[in-house]
Write a protein that holds these residues in place. Structure first.
Motif, short mmCIF file in Angstrom:
data_model
loop_
_atom_site.label_atom_id
_atom_site.label_comp_id
_atom_site.label_asym_id
_atom_site.label_seq_id
_atom_site.Cartn_x
_atom_site.Cartn_y
_atom_site.Cartn_z
N GLY A 27 59.12 64.16 5.16
CA GLY A 27 58.88 64.13 6.59
C GLY A 27 58.61 62.75 7.15
O GLY A 27 58.66 62.57 8.37
N TYR A 28 58.32 61.77 6.32
CA TYR A 28 58.08 60.41 6.79
C TYR A 28 59.42 59.73 7.05
O TYR A 28 60.31 59.73 6.19
CB TYR A 28 57.28 59.62 5.76
N THR A 29 59.55 59.08 8.21
CA THR A 29 60.86 58.55 8.60
C THR A 29 61.10 57.12 8.13
O THR A 29 62.25 56.69 8.07
CB THR A 29 61.03 58.61 10.12
N THR A 30 60.04 56.38 7.80
CA THR A 30 60.21 54.99 7.39
C THR A 30 59.43 54.71 6.11
O THR A 30 58.51 55.46 5.74
CB THR A 30 59.72 54.01 8.48
N ALA A 31 59.77 53.59 5.47
CA ALA A 31 59.06 53.18 4.26
C ALA A 31 57.60 52.88 4.58
O ALA A 31 56.70 53.20 3.79
CB ALA A 31 59.74 51.96 3.65
N GLU A 32 57.34 52.28 5.73
CA GLU A 32 55.97 51.95 6.12
C GLU A 32 55.13 53.22 6.27
O GLU A 32 53.97 53.28 5.84
CB GLU A 32 55.95 51.16 7.43
N GLN A 33 55.71 54.26 6.89
CA GLN A 33 54.98 55.50 7.11
C GLN A 33 54.66 56.20 5.79
O GLN A 33 53.54 56.68 5.59
CB GLN A 33 55.77 56.43 8.01
N VAL A 34 55.64 56.29 4.92
CA VAL A 34 55.39 57.01 3.67
C VAL A 34 54.43 56.23 2.79
O VAL A 34 53.57 56.82 2.11
CB VAL A 34 56.72 57.33 2.93
N MET A 35 54.50 54.91 2.83
CA MET A 35 53.57 54.11 2.05
C MET A 35 52.14 54.31 2.55
O MET A 35 51.20 54.46 1.75
CB MET A 35 53.96 52.64 2.14
N GLN A 36 51.96 54.34 3.85
CA GLN A 36 50.63 54.57 4.41
C GLN A 36 50.11 55.95 4.02
O GLN A 36 48.94 56.12 3.69
CB GLN A 36 50.66 54.44 5.94
N GLY A 37 50.98 56.96 4.06
CA GLY A 37 50.59 58.30 3.65
C GLY A 37 50.13 58.34 2.21
O GLY A 37 49.11 58.97 1.88
N TRP A 38 50.86 57.69 1.32
CA TRP A 38 50.49 57.66 -0.09
C TRP A 38 49.19 56.90 -0.32
O TRP A 38 48.35 57.31 -1.10
CB TRP A 38 51.61 57.05 -0.93
N MET A 39 49.02 55.78 0.37
CA MET A 39 47.81 54.98 0.18
C MET A 39 46.57 55.70 0.73
O MET A 39 45.45 55.40 0.31
CB MET A 39 47.98 53.62 0.83
N ASN A 40 46.76 56.63 1.64
CA ASN A 40 45.64 57.41 2.17
C ASN A 40 45.32 58.63 1.32
O ASN A 40 44.43 59.41 1.66
CB ASN A 40 45.93 57.85 3.61
N SER A 41 46.07 58.80 0.23
CA SER A 41 45.85 59.93 -0.68
C SER A 41 45.39 59.37 -2.03
O SER A 41 46.06 58.52 -2.62
CB SER A 41 47.15 60.72 -0.86
N GLU A 42 44.25 59.83 -2.49
CA GLU A 42 43.64 59.25 -3.70
C GLU A 42 44.57 59.28 -4.91
O GLU A 42 44.73 58.28 -5.61
CB GLU A 42 42.33 59.98 -4.02
N GLY A 43 45.19 60.43 -5.17
CA GLY A 43 46.05 60.54 -6.35
C GLY A 43 47.28 59.66 -6.26
O GLY A 43 47.66 59.00 -7.25
N HIS A 44 47.92 59.64 -5.11
CA HIS A 44 49.12 58.81 -4.94
C HIS A 44 48.77 57.33 -5.00
O HIS A 44 49.49 56.52 -5.59
CB HIS A 44 49.78 59.13 -3.60
N ARG A 45 47.66 56.96 -4.37
CA ARG A 45 47.20 55.56 -4.39
C ARG A 45 46.93 55.11 -5.82
O ARG A 45 47.23 53.98 -6.21
CB ARG A 45 45.93 55.43 -3.53
N LYS A 46 46.35 56.02 -6.62
CA LYS A 46 46.04 55.68 -8.01
C LYS A 46 47.31 55.33 -8.78
O LYS A 46 47.32 54.40 -9.60
CB LYS A 46 45.31 56.85 -8.67
N ASN A 47 48.39 56.07 -8.55
CA ASN A 47 49.66 55.75 -9.21
C ASN A 47 50.16 54.37 -8.78
O ASN A 47 50.59 53.56 -9.61
CB ASN A 47 50.72 56.80 -8.87
N ILE A 48 50.12 54.11 -7.48
CA ILE A 48 50.66 52.85 -6.95
C ILE A 48 49.87 51.66 -7.49
O ILE A 48 50.46 50.61 -7.81
CB ILE A 48 50.63 52.87 -5.41
#
Length: 198
Positions: A131-152
Motif C-alpha cells: 500500500g505504500y506508494t514510494t520508497a520513502e513511505q515504506v521505509m518510514q513505515g518499517w522504521m516505525n515498526s519495532e520488528g521491521h526496524r530491527k531487521n534494517i
C-alpha cells in the motif's frame, strides 16, 4: 559348363563368409548402450531476477534509505545480492498475483524456503509491506515498526534483495495474515530480504 561351376563356387564362398561378415558388422555397430559418456556436472545459478527499470529504480532508492539508516546506527551498508533479489521480487509478485499479504505463501513457503529456492545459503530476515506508494513511505513505515526496524538495523546483515511490484488492477479482498480479507486494494507490494551468506 565351366562358367556355371565358377558361379557355384563363388556362391559357396560368399555363403561361408557371410556369418563372419555379419558378426563383424554387429561388433562395429553394436547398441549405443555399450558406450558410456561422462559429462561434467554443472550447477547453474538461479535465473536472474526479472525487474523492470521502474522496479530497479525503486529498489535502488530503498537501498539508499536503508544504508542511510544503518549508517546512523554504526552499521556497515548492505549490498544487493542476486539470489536474495530474486527471492524478494518473486515474493512481491506472488503476493500481488495471488491476492495475499503474508510472510507465508499459499503453498506454505517461508522466507527461508524462498531463499533456498533462489539459491541463497545463510541466515535471512524478511520485511514486507503493501500500500505504500514510494520508497520513502515504506521505509518510514518499517522504521516505525519495532520488528521491521530491527531487521534494517541488524549490523550482522551484509546483503539484501529488494522486490517491488505495482499492480494497477489490484482489487479488495487480499488475504491478510489474520485470514481476513482486506477492505481495499493495495496496488503496491514490497519485500526486503536481508542475508548473511554462509
Amino acid at each position: 559348363m565351366h562358367r556355371r561351376v565358377c558361379i557355384a563356387a563363388l556362391l559357396l564362398v560368399f555363403c561361408l563368409a557371410l556369418p563372419r561378415f555379419a558378426a563383424a558388422y554387429r561388433m562395429q555397430a553394436g547398441p549405443a548402450a555399450t558406450i558410456t559418456v561422462h559429462l561434467p556436472l554443472i550447477i547453474l545459478p538461479p535465473a536472474a531476477p526479472t525487474q523492470t527499470p521502474e522496479q530497479r529504480q525503486m529498489a535502488d532508492e530503498l537501498l539508499g534509505l536503508v544504508n542511510a539508516a544503518r549508517a546512523t546506527s554504526g552499521c556497515a551498508p548492505v549490498t544487493f545480492e542476486a539470489h536474495l533479489t530474486a527471492a524478494a521480487q518473486g515474493h512481491s509478485r506472488s503476493m500481488a498475483e495471488q491476492d495475499y499479504f503474508d510472510h507465508i505463501g499459499p503453498d506454505g513457503a517461508t522466507a527461508r524456503d524462498r531463499a533456498d529456492a533462489a539459491g541463497f545459503s545463510g541466515q535471512v530476515g524478511e520485511n514486507i509491506a503493501a500500500g505504500y506508494t514510494t520508497a520513502e513511505q515504506v521505509m518510514q513505515g518499517w522504521m516505525n515498526s519495532e520488528g521491521h526496524r530491527k531487521n534494517i538495523l541488524n549490523c550482522d546483515y551484509s546483503h539484501v534483495g529488494i522486490g517491488y511490484l505495482y499492480q494497477s488492477n489490484d482489487q479488495p479482498g487480499v488475504r491478510m495474515p489474520s485470514g481476513e480479507p482486506s477492505d481495499w486494494p493495495f496496488y503496491y507490494y514490497w519485500t526486503q530480504m536481508f542475508g548473511i551468506p554462509e
